[in-house]
Design a protein around this motif. Sequence first.
Motif, PDB file in Angstrom:
ATOM      1  N   THR A 123       4.406   9.352 -10.437  1.00  0.00           N
ATOM      2  CA  THR A 123       4.909   8.434  -9.405  1.00  0.00           C
ATOM      3  C   THR A 123       5.220   7.035  -9.962  1.00  0.00           C
ATOM      4  O   THR A 123       6.019   6.296  -9.381  1.00  0.00           O
ATOM      5  CB  THR A 123       3.911   8.288  -8.237  1.00  0.00           C
ATOM      6  N   LEU A 124       4.593   6.667 -11.078  1.00  0.00           N
ATOM      7  CA  LEU A 124       4.796   5.318 -11.621  1.00  0.00           C
ATOM      8  C   LEU A 124       6.264   5.021 -11.972  1.00  0.00           C
ATOM      9  O   LEU A 124       6.766   3.940 -11.609  1.00  0.00           O
ATOM     10  CB  LEU A 124       3.885   5.114 -12.845  1.00  0.00           C
ATOM     11  N   PRO A 125       6.991   5.939 -12.616  1.00  0.00           N
ATOM     12  CA  PRO A 125       8.378   5.582 -12.997  1.00  0.00           C
ATOM     13  C   PRO A 125       9.248   5.214 -11.795  1.00  0.00           C
ATOM     14  O   PRO A 125      10.018   4.251 -11.871  1.00  0.00           O
ATOM     15  CB  PRO A 125       8.894   6.860 -13.683  1.00  0.00           C
ATOM     16  N   GLY A 126       9.131   5.942 -10.696  1.00  0.00           N
ATOM     17  CA  GLY A 126       9.935   5.645  -9.507  1.00  0.00           C
ATOM     18  C   GLY A 126       9.577   4.286  -8.927  1.00  0.00           C
ATOM     19  O   GLY A 126      10.455   3.510  -8.523  1.00  0.00           O
ATOM     20  N   ALA A 127       8.272   3.978  -8.895  1.00  0.00           N
ATOM     21  CA  ALA A 127       7.830   2.676  -8.367  1.00  0.00           C
ATOM     22  C   ALA A 127       8.360   1.553  -9.254  1.00  0.00           C
ATOM     23  O   ALA A 127       8.840   0.528  -8.767  1.00  0.00           O
ATOM     24  CB  ALA A 127       6.307   2.632  -8.301  1.00  0.00           C
ATOM     25  N   MET A 169       0.863  -1.185   0.000  1.00  0.00           N
ATOM     26  CA  MET A 169       0.000   0.000   0.000  1.00  0.00           C
ATOM     27  C   MET A 169       0.899   1.233   0.000  1.00  0.00           C
ATOM     28  O   MET A 169       1.758   1.378   0.873  1.00  0.00           O
ATOM     29  CB  MET A 169      -0.900   0.018   1.240  1.00  0.00           C
ATOM     30  N   THR A 170       0.683   2.080  -0.988  1.00  0.00           N
ATOM     31  CA  THR A 170       1.483   3.298  -1.084  1.00  0.00           C
ATOM     32  C   THR A 170       0.667   4.518  -0.658  1.00  0.00           C
ATOM     33  O   THR A 170       1.086   5.659  -0.852  1.00  0.00           O
ATOM     34  CB  THR A 170       2.068   3.433  -2.502  1.00  0.00           C
ATOM     35  N   GLY A 189      -9.649   6.179  -2.358  1.00  0.00           N
ATOM     36  CA  GLY A 189      -8.840   6.547  -3.518  1.00  0.00           C
ATOM     37  C   GLY A 189      -8.469   8.017  -3.479  1.00  0.00           C
ATOM     38  O   GLY A 189      -8.882   8.757  -2.573  1.00  0.00           O
ATOM     39  N   GLY A 190      -7.671   8.417  -4.452  1.00  0.00           N
ATOM     40  CA  GLY A 190      -7.363   9.830  -4.628  1.00  0.00           C
ATOM     41  C   GLY A 190      -6.393  10.432  -3.626  1.00  0.00           C
ATOM     42  O   GLY A 190      -6.338  11.660  -3.489  1.00  0.00           O
ATOM     43  N   GLN A 191      -5.630   9.605  -2.922  1.00  0.00           N
ATOM     44  CA  GLN A 191      -4.666  10.143  -1.952  1.00  0.00           C
ATOM     45  C   GLN A 191      -3.284  10.241  -2.605  1.00  0.00           C
ATOM     46  O   GLN A 191      -2.982   9.506  -3.544  1.00  0.00           O
ATOM     47  CB  GLN A 191      -4.552   9.221  -0.738  1.00  0.00           C
ATOM     48  N   PRO A 192      -2.410  11.126  -2.064  1.00  0.00           N
ATOM     49  CA  PRO A 192      -1.066  11.217  -2.643  1.00  0.00           C
ATOM     50  C   PRO A 192      -0.170  10.037  -2.244  1.00  0.00           C
ATOM     51  O   PRO A 192      -0.288   9.497  -1.150  1.00  0.00           O
ATOM     52  CB  PRO A 192      -0.512  12.535  -2.068  1.00  0.00           C
ATOM     53  N   TYR A 193       0.711   9.653  -3.161  1.00  0.00           N
ATOM     54  CA  TYR A 193       1.706   8.593  -2.986  1.00  0.00           C
ATOM     55  C   TYR A 193       2.577   8.933  -1.772  1.00  0.00           C
ATOM     56  O   TYR A 193       3.142  10.028  -1.696  1.00  0.00           O
ATOM     57  CB  TYR A 193       2.545   8.562  -4.261  1.00  0.00           C
ATOM     58  N   LEU A 194       2.698   7.996  -0.845  1.00  0.00           N
ATOM     59  CA  LEU A 194       3.414   8.290   0.402  1.00  0.00           C
ATOM     60  C   LEU A 194       4.924   8.342   0.195  1.00  0.00           C
ATOM     61  O   LEU A 194       5.504   7.457  -0.461  1.00  0.00           O
ATOM     62  CB  LEU A 194       3.104   7.218   1.451  1.00  0.00           C
ATOM     63  N   PRO A 195       5.585   9.347   0.768  1.00  0.00           N
ATOM     64  CA  PRO A 195       7.051   9.385   0.718  1.00  0.00           C
ATOM     65  C   PRO A 195       7.616   8.137   1.387  1.00  0.00           C
ATOM     66  O   PRO A 195       7.026   7.627   2.342  1.00  0.00           O
ATOM     67  CB  PRO A 195       7.415  10.630   1.549  1.00  0.00           C
TER      68      PRO A 195
END
Length: 229
Positions: free
Chosen positions: A192-196, A147-148, A154-160
């Motif tokens: 955020t997808l490229p980093g993941a 879980m990120t 839904g709609g929350q920002p990707y967690l650092p």
Amino acid sequence: MMDPCPAGASPQFELCASILAADFACLAKDIRAAEAAGVDAFHIDIMDGHFVPSISFGVDMVRTMRRLTQKPLDVHLMVKNPLAFVPELSQLKVERVSVHYEIPGGPDKALQAICDAGMQAGLVLNPETAPTVAEPYLPLLRQILLMTVQPGRGGQPYLPGSNEKITALHTLLEQHGSGALIQVDGGITSKTLPGAYRAGARSIVAGSAVFGGAIGPGVKALRQSCPAK
Ligand code: DX5
Ligand code: ZN
């Protein structure tokens, strides 16, 4: 010793559209548009109002999705008692079912029941749960879902810190020679997808980025952002 789970294909990259963000007033149209845009699977978030505060939908939505698409169904059970869902999901020939590590009593029985029913099993870890907890379950798992965002909406920002956690899990899987896929869920966008992906995630769940705007361009932007393409 637990019995091993049926093996599945290990894609280099798959995009799972989370229907939580779809327009339920025209679900069939949204599903057709997502299929036409090239999503690989549909992610279905079942929430019971106990494990997470929200209630989303139940098995009837899975039944509806089975009628609407031939694509694999990837069910994410945010529920306290996932074992109770396994027989119906199996009857509906769901391909994959993921359960949370954090449920009361642990996920052992539910994971084994999913495998015994011939479905592929996934273990979900909340943001604060350490990747090492997955170790005893690896022979059973098609995927480990990190879980990120905090689970439940839904709609929350990707967690650092998520990419570092993906990297840590990737290293752990290599050490164990495990073929389990790393799936990420929450806050996935073309930013955020490229980093993941670079950190090792190969199964990507996206809700708002697929259904929150025009579906075709949304899926295209996600796919184009993937370093593998
Ligand atoms: C959150 C759900 C996600 C959610 C993701 O608890 O598990 O599947 O739909 O939504 P986005 O992509 O909007 O963060
Ligand atoms: Zn989910």
